[in-house]
Design a protein around this motif. Structure first.
Motif, PDB file in Angstrom:
ATOM      1  N   THR A 183       0.809  -0.940   0.073  1.00  0.00           N
ATOM      2  CA  THR A 183      -0.133   0.038  -0.057  1.00  0.00           C
ATOM      3  C   THR A 183       0.828   1.190  -0.044  1.00  0.00           C
ATOM      4  O   THR A 183       1.887   1.394   0.775  1.00  0.00           O
ATOM      5  N   THR A 212       3.373  -0.890   3.847  1.00  0.00           N
ATOM      6  CA  THR A 212       2.944   0.273   3.565  1.00  0.00           C
ATOM      7  C   THR A 212       4.131   1.417   3.400  1.00  0.00           C
ATOM      8  O   THR A 212       4.958   1.227   4.231  1.00  0.00           O
ATOM      9  N   ASN A 245      -2.539  -1.191  -3.316  1.00  0.00           N
ATOM     10  CA  ASN A 245      -3.526  -0.231  -2.858  1.00  0.00           C
ATOM     11  C   ASN A 245      -2.974   1.096  -2.917  1.00  0.00           C
ATOM     12  O   ASN A 245      -1.715   1.280  -2.373  1.00  0.00           O
ATOM     13  N   THR A 253      -6.971  -0.891  -5.556  1.00  0.00           N
ATOM     14  CA  THR A 253      -7.938   0.015  -4.986  1.00  0.00           C
ATOM     15  C   THR A 253      -7.410   1.404  -4.739  1.00  0.00           C
ATOM     16  O   THR A 253      -6.362   1.414  -4.266  1.00  0.00           O
ATOM     17  N   LEU A 273      -9.614  -2.420   1.754  1.00  0.00           N
ATOM     18  CA  LEU A 273      -8.298  -2.694   0.967  1.00  0.00           C
ATOM     19  C   LEU A 273      -8.359  -3.845   0.435  1.00  0.00           C
ATOM     20  O   LEU A 273      -8.874  -5.014   1.250  1.00  0.00           O
ATOM     21  N   VAL A 274      -7.532  -4.003  -0.549  1.00  0.00           N
ATOM     22  CA  VAL A 274      -7.392  -5.727  -1.157  1.00  0.00           C
ATOM     23  C   VAL A 274      -6.326  -6.132  -0.480  1.00  0.00           C
ATOM     24  O   VAL A 274      -5.227  -5.955  -0.508  1.00  0.00           O
TER      25      VAL A 274
END
Length: 231
Positions: free
Chosen positions: A5, A32, A75, A114, A230-231
């Protein structure tokens, strides 16, 4: 396994303001990374100038994350202006900002599973941002790409009124959607934060900025509402 992400900060914000959100997502299993923006990196975009430098940094971060994670998609979380800037990044149309001599093109929609926008003003009446937002909405209206899941989160916290404590919200809402007497997160009204065809969410009690006192979109209370998308 959750997809990696990327977080794109909001207008005039730096990556450091999103450190807690980044950590929270990592603890939930989402690798992330926040686009490494400094507040001064936004100076070149002031006065309605092109956001190309911001999108270039976004693209560099996305490519870095994909390489490190050996994934094919991410994401993408865009806070405030980061949401509509992300829509430029997804697009297939050459982006030529005012004063630029060479158009830029990223075509990144195939890389994004996403797109999550948090308090993003997807419309504006303000003359300095109209050119960029008109480009986005004229070329990519609503949840434009069917291969991307669009999730748009709005806050219902402050009703804009011409009185002490609500005047800033009133002015900001009016500048964004043309009316001040409406609900929003104190900066972005709900109707501007949603897109036609997207999964549109309203969270009560969240404020716009990570620097706001109290709860904002990245606080644990709000995060638990939208992280499931979120995926």
């Amino acid at each position: 396994m959750p997809l990696p992400t990327v977080i794109l900060p909001g207008y005039l914000e730096s990556a450091i303001a999103y450190h807690q959100l980044q950590q929270s997502l990592q603890q939930m299993g989402f690798p992330t990374l926040t686009v490494p923006l400094r507040r001064r990196d936004w100076i070149v975009t002031l006065g309605g100038r092109p956001v190309t430098p911001i999108v270039r940094l976004l693209d560099r971060t996305v490519k870095q994350v994909l390489q490190q994670s050996n994934a094919s998609q991410i994401n993408l979380i865009g806070h405030s202006a980061g949401g509509w800037i992300s829509r430029i990044y997804l697009g297939d149309k050459p982006y030529l900002g005012r004063g630029e001599l060479q158009a830029s093109l990223w075509q990144a929609h195939s890389l994004v599973a996403t797109l999550m926008t948090l308090g993003t003003p997807h419309m504006s009446q303000e003359r300095w941002t109209r050119w960029n937002l008109d480009f986005v909405n004229n070329n990519y209206p609503g949840a434009f790409y069917q291969n991307v899941r669009y999730v748009c989160v709005a806050g219902k916290t402050i009703f804009g009124e011409k009185r002490r404590g609500s005047w800033l919200a009133y002015s900001s809402y009016q500048l964004t959607c043309g009316k001040g007497n409406t609900w929003g997160d104190g900066i972005t009204p709900i109707e501007a934060a949603h897109l036609e065809g997207a999964e549109n969410i309203v969270i009560e009690g969240v404020k716009h900025s990570p620097r706001s006192p109290g709860v904002w979109y990245g606080s644990p209370e709000a995060l638990k509402v939208w992280v499931k998308y979120l995926v």
